[in-house]
Design an enzyme around this catalytic site. Structure first.
Site, PDB file in Angstrom:
ATOM      1  N   THR A  36       0.838  -1.208   0.000  1.00  0.00           N
ATOM      2  CA  THR A  36       0.000   0.000   0.000  1.00  0.00           C
ATOM      3  C   THR A  36       0.873   1.260   0.000  1.00  0.00           C
ATOM      4  O   THR A  36       0.585   2.232  -0.699  1.00  0.00           O
ATOM      5  CB  THR A  36      -0.913   0.007   1.247  1.00  0.00           C
ATOM      6  OG1 THR A  36      -1.689  -1.186   1.231  1.00  0.00           O
ATOM      7  CG2 THR A  36      -1.836   1.203   1.261  1.00  0.00           C
ATOM      8  N   HIS A  68       2.151   1.860  -3.427  1.00  0.00           N
ATOM      9  CA  HIS A  68       1.140   2.538  -4.264  1.00  0.00           C
ATOM     10  C   HIS A  68       1.167   4.044  -3.992  1.00  0.00           C
ATOM     11  O   HIS A  68       1.072   4.861  -4.914  1.00  0.00           O
ATOM     12  CB  HIS A  68      -0.271   2.027  -3.948  1.00  0.00           C
ATOM     13  CG  HIS A  68      -0.568   0.649  -4.471  1.00  0.00           C
ATOM     14  ND1 HIS A  68      -0.691   0.378  -5.810  1.00  0.00           N
ATOM     15  CD2 HIS A  68      -0.770  -0.516  -3.826  1.00  0.00           C
ATOM     16  CE1 HIS A  68      -0.952  -0.918  -5.965  1.00  0.00           C
ATOM     17  NE2 HIS A  68      -0.993  -1.485  -4.774  1.00  0.00           N
ATOM     18  N   GLY A  98      -5.228 -10.396  -3.528  1.00  0.00           N
ATOM     19  CA  GLY A  98      -4.483  -9.494  -4.422  1.00  0.00           C
ATOM     20  C   GLY A  98      -5.437  -8.539  -5.122  1.00  0.00           C
ATOM     21  O   GLY A  98      -6.505  -8.943  -5.581  1.00  0.00           O
ATOM     22  N   ILE A 107     -11.259 -11.282   0.542  1.00  0.00           N
ATOM     23  CA  ILE A 107     -10.629 -11.121   1.855  1.00  0.00           C
ATOM     24  C   ILE A 107     -10.241  -9.658   2.032  1.00  0.00           C
ATOM     25  O   ILE A 107      -9.459  -9.121   1.242  1.00  0.00           O
ATOM     26  CB  ILE A 107      -9.355 -11.989   1.979  1.00  0.00           C
ATOM     27  CG1 ILE A 107      -9.673 -13.464   1.726  1.00  0.00           C
ATOM     28  CG2 ILE A 107      -8.687 -11.783   3.343  1.00  0.00           C
ATOM     29  CD1 ILE A 107     -10.588 -14.116   2.731  1.00  0.00           C
TER      30      ILE A 107
END
Ligand SMILES: [Zn+2]
Ligand SMILES: [Zn+2]
Length: 346
Positions: A41, A44, A263, A287
């Site tokens: 994260t 990103h 993913g 998930i």
């Protein structure tokens, strides 16, 4: 104090000086952060991709994986005390909605994520709500406790796949995929295959107990089919977010199998719903996050019983100010989990 911050709407992160946080509110603790983990994260956010552009409102301090030591407690805090080591659940939830009240706080639609929607933990000091704090067991070293969050993602995914006695295929061996191998093994998986393009990660996958670890292609598919008696694996644990990997994983999955999807594709993708899901009679589960705090108890047990596996996942420990090097390793795929260390251990 130092923070690593998304300063403006552009690529990169900046090391900055900030004032110390104010005293903690009644239901907060103030923590001196000792170790943080760099997450996909955060990459990103660093890369300022479309997801980050749509979600973040700079300036925002990055980071959500951490461990630290409590230095101050709010007036209403009774369960925690100064000097205690803590990690944090990064999803702040409302506590009173339909989801929160039925033990499904990870689905709360008022979720605010630390280090994404508000200032995060890439900082010398942070104030955190006591409802998100996790007291770290004395038997878990700090550089392991810093990654409760991603190990929790893996635990959540693997436990929903029902791996005991079954063959498992993991597609994508980043840090969460890699730790999923060790978790699947500890939960009783019979045979574990991994498909991953990066050779650095394939060798770590083998070290963590994968029976087959190969790059995508015919050789991998043939080996997996052979090892599962021609049926294909019972369980698919999808950690890559890549369309081709998802398509191939669903193709290999046996009839009536279970696919857990963690993913995140960077864009909309297409799958053959009729052939890959309906006619195969599979179960597919999304998930998100960790179950609060069921997953945390499970991760605590896993870390206490499997320190060698967690040690293998922590591939690099760098000084906080060398964060650029950490992000470079992530971009090149030459690491599993990179930890930044802020202080000497207390
Ligand atoms: Zn993370
Ligand atoms: Zn809620």
């Amino acid at each position: 104090m130092r923070v690593i911050c998304k300063k403006e709407q552009d690529v990169g992160l900046a090391l900055q000086k900030r004032d110390l946080p104010p005293p903690p509110k009644d239901d907060e603790v103030q923590v001196r952060v000792t170790h943080v983990g760099i997450c996909g994260t955060d990459l990103h956010i660093y890369n300022w991709d479309d997801w980050a552009k749509n979600r973040l409102k700079p300036p925002v301090v990055a980071g959500h994986e951490m461990v630290g030591v409590i230095v101050k407690v709010g007036q209403a805090v009774t369960k925690y005390s100064v000097g205690q080591r803590v990690s944090v659940e990064c999803h702040k939830v409302c506590g009173i909605c339909r989801y929160c009240r039925t033990g499904r706080g990870h689905l709360c639609f008022k979720t605010s994520i630390i280090g994404v929607d508000e200032d995060g933990v890439f900082a010398d000091y942070v104030n955190l709500p006591v409802s998100n704090i996790w007291g770290v067991d004395d038997g878990i070293p700090s550089h392991h406790a810093a990654i409760f969050d991603p190990v929790g993602n893996a635990m959540h995914a693997v436990s929903k796949a029902g791996v005991a006695g079954h063959s498992v295929l993991i597609t994508g061996a980043g840090a969460i995929g890699l730790i999923s191998i060790a978790i699947a093994r500890s939960l009783g998986a019979r045979h574990i295959s991994v498909i991953e393009p990066q050779s650095y990660k394939l060798s770590l996958a083998k070290e963590l107990g994968a029976d087959i670890a190969l790059p995508p292609g015919q050789e991998a598919n043939a080996a997996i089919l052979k090892a599962t008696g021609g049926f294909g694996p019972h369980c698919l644990i999808e950690m890559s977010g890549h369309e081709k990997a998802i398509e191939n994983g669903l193709d290999l999955l046996q009839l009536g199998g279970t696919a857990v999807m963690l993913g995140i594709p960077s864009d909309k993708i297409s799958i053959d719903l009729a052939q890959s899901v309906i006619f195969k009679g599979i179960t597919m589960k999304g998930i998100v996050g960790r179950e609060m705090f069921k997953t945390w108890f499970e991760v605590e047990s896993f870390m206490l019983k499997n320190p060698d596996a967690v040690e293998k996942i922590v591939s690099h420990i760098l000084p906080f100010e060398s964060y650029e090097e950490g992000f470079k390793l992530m971009q090149q795929g030459l690491c599993a989990k990179v930890i930044l260390k802020l202080e000497e251990d207390a």
